[in-house]
Scaffold this active site. Structure first.
Site, PDB file in Angstrom:
ATOM      1  N   LEU A  33       0.853  -1.153  -0.021  1.00 43.15           N
ATOM      2  CA  LEU A  33       0.065  -0.107  -0.019  1.00 43.15           C
ATOM      3  C   LEU A  33       0.732   1.078  -0.048  1.00 43.15           C
ATOM      4  CD1 LEU A  33      -2.800  -0.992   2.530  1.00 43.15           C
ATOM      5  CD2 LEU A  33      -2.765  -1.322   0.062  1.00 43.15           C
ATOM      6  N   HIS A  37      -3.511   4.178  -2.373  1.00 47.46           N
ATOM      7  CA  HIS A  37      -4.509   3.380  -1.728  1.00 47.46           C
ATOM      8  C   HIS A  37      -5.241   3.825  -0.705  1.00 47.46           C
ATOM      9  CE1 HIS A  37      -1.543   0.359  -3.446  1.00 47.46           C
ATOM     10  NE2 HIS A  37      -2.558  -0.157  -4.152  1.00 47.46           N
TER      11      HIS A  37
HETATM   12  P1  AMP Z   1      -3.728  -2.117  -6.763  1.00 46.72           P
HETATM   13  O1  AMP Z   1      -3.283  -2.498  -5.474  1.00 46.72           O
HETATM   14  O2  AMP Z   1      -2.722  -1.686  -7.884  1.00 46.72           O
HETATM   15  O3  AMP Z   1      -4.674  -3.474  -7.488  1.00 46.72           O
HETATM   16  O4  AMP Z   1      -4.867  -0.954  -6.719  1.00 46.72           O
HETATM   17  C1  AMP Z   1      -5.824  -0.986  -5.840  1.00 46.72           C
HETATM   18  C2  AMP Z   1      -6.612   0.339  -6.241  1.00 46.72           C
HETATM   19  O5  AMP Z   1      -5.735   1.601  -5.658  1.00 46.72           O
HETATM   20  C3  AMP Z   1      -7.124   0.592  -7.535  1.00 46.72           C
HETATM   21  O6  AMP Z   1      -8.313   0.877  -7.746  1.00 46.72           O
HETATM   22  C4  AMP Z   1      -6.100   1.336  -8.060  1.00 46.72           C
HETATM   23  O7  AMP Z   1      -6.600   2.248  -9.264  1.00 46.72           O
HETATM   24  C5  AMP Z   1      -5.897   2.324  -7.027  1.00 46.72           C
HETATM   25  N1  AMP Z   1      -4.736   3.194  -7.256  1.00 46.72           N
HETATM   26  C6  AMP Z   1      -3.336   2.574  -7.288  1.00 46.72           C
HETATM   27  N2  AMP Z   1      -2.497   3.556  -7.328  1.00 46.72           N
HETATM   28  C7  AMP Z   1      -3.138   4.759  -7.284  1.00 46.72           C
HETATM   29  C8  AMP Z   1      -2.635   6.008  -7.152  1.00 46.72           C
HETATM   30  N3  AMP Z   1      -1.569   6.692  -7.599  1.00 46.72           N
HETATM   31  N4  AMP Z   1      -3.700   6.936  -7.006  1.00 46.72           N
HETATM   32  C9  AMP Z   1      -5.013   6.625  -6.802  1.00 46.72           C
HETATM   33  N5  AMP Z   1      -5.406   5.408  -6.739  1.00 46.72           N
HETATM   34  C10 AMP Z   1      -4.666   4.531  -7.014  1.00 46.72           C
END
Ligand code: AMP
Length: 280
Positions: A33, A37
């Site tokens: 995270l 996140h």
């Molecule tokens: P992940 O753990 O990469 O699958 O991401 C989980 C959630 O966090 C997904 O909805 C991503 O789009 C969101 N997320 C990841 N990086 C960012 C970021 N830099 N800004 C905003 N949301 C993010």
């Protein structure tokens, strides 16, 4: 924060909370995270009674074995971060708890499963559809929060909710960036110091190309991006596309869309990074 490893127990717990009138805000993640996140958890906390996070590195959405094997995993640190922002519930399962049977729900996302991320990562959104449908069945959220960094994923999940006939509202949240503009990503920790410096060019070039897009010079913007990336042997452009932000159809003239978005995927060394910028 209450932590569950079993979806059946999570489901019972949340069912009871719903019965006493609590609303549920859900943030599915793959862990490692960062502030991106956490921004989603904060939104869930503000808008609902119970913020629920899941951490699950979903094997079915990886089309590259190395990427899955080396995906960063920092469970203890993640738990601390979630406690700090006041997350109420965490679901952190083993693969066997999520995928209990051979029976798979399959969803079809039409055009969205042919372009951009779907084209470059075959099967990726099938895996996303599979895991998100299982998680949504378990959590039954009133609202679910996704980051716009994965812009195409937000559209896929909105489509999934329609296909599943759920009442869950999908909230798309802004991209959280590092000070130099790089979009936060769990994969950023895998960049070497040199690659990290190179990666900061991505948001910089996206801004520069958006200046060209505002002048309706889409071909020039594409050529500029191809050229910039080619200056650095450690970088490789996977795609740079200019699209209608509502349909993700590629456009050749900015007047063809109400909202225009540029989307990019770039390899920096071995690490594949994505980003996007809406034309405002
Ligand atoms: P992940 O753990 O990469 O699958 O991401 C989980 C959630 O966090 C997904 O909805 C991503 O789009 C969101 N997320 C990841 N990086 C960012 C970021 N830099 N800004 C905003 N949301 C993010």
């Amino acid at each position: 924060m209450v932590v569950f490893n079993k979806i059946s127990e999570l489901k019972n717990f949340l069912h009871q909370k719903k019965q006493i009138g609590h609303t549920i805000g859900f943030v599915p993640t793959m862990g490692a995270l960062h502030k991106g996140h956490l921004s989603l958890i904060e939104c869930a906390k503000m808008e609902t009674n119970l913020a629920v996070c899941s951490i699950f590195v979903n094997p079915t959405q990886f089309n590259n074995k190395n990427d899955l094997e080396f995906y960063p995993r920092t469970p203890e640190q993640d738990i601390e971060m979630l406690k700090k922002v006041g997350c109420d519930v965490l679901y952190m399962p083993e693969v066997a708890d999520v995928y209990k049977s051979e029976q798979k729900n399959t969803y079809s996302f039409g055009y969205l499963s042919e372009i951009l991320e779907a084209e470059k990562r075959p099967g990726h959104f099938d895996g996303v559809g599979q895991v998100v449908s299982i998680l949504f069945e378990g959590v039954n959220p009133d609202k679910a929060y996704f980051g716009k960094k994965d812009y195409q994923q937000v559209m896929v999940v909105k489509d999934l909710v329609k296909q599943m006939k759920l009442n869950t509202q999908i909230i798309a949240c802004p991209i959280v960036r590092e000070l130099d503009g790089l979009a936060m990503s769990s994969r950023n920790v895998r960049l070497s110091a040199e690659e990290r410096v190179l990666a900061a060019n991505i948001p910089k070039w996206m801004k520069e190309t958006n200046t060209l897009l505002k002048q309706n010079k889409i071909d020039d913007a594409k050529a500029y991006m191809v050229n910039q990336v080619s200056l650095f042997p450690k970088m490789k452009l996977d795609y740079y596309e200019v699209c209608d932000a509502d349909s993700l159809k590629s456009i050749s003239d900015i007047t063809q869309a109400n909202r225009v978005i540029a989307l990019i995927a770039v390899f920096v060394g071995e690490i594949r990074l994505i980003d996007n910028l809406e034309l405002l």
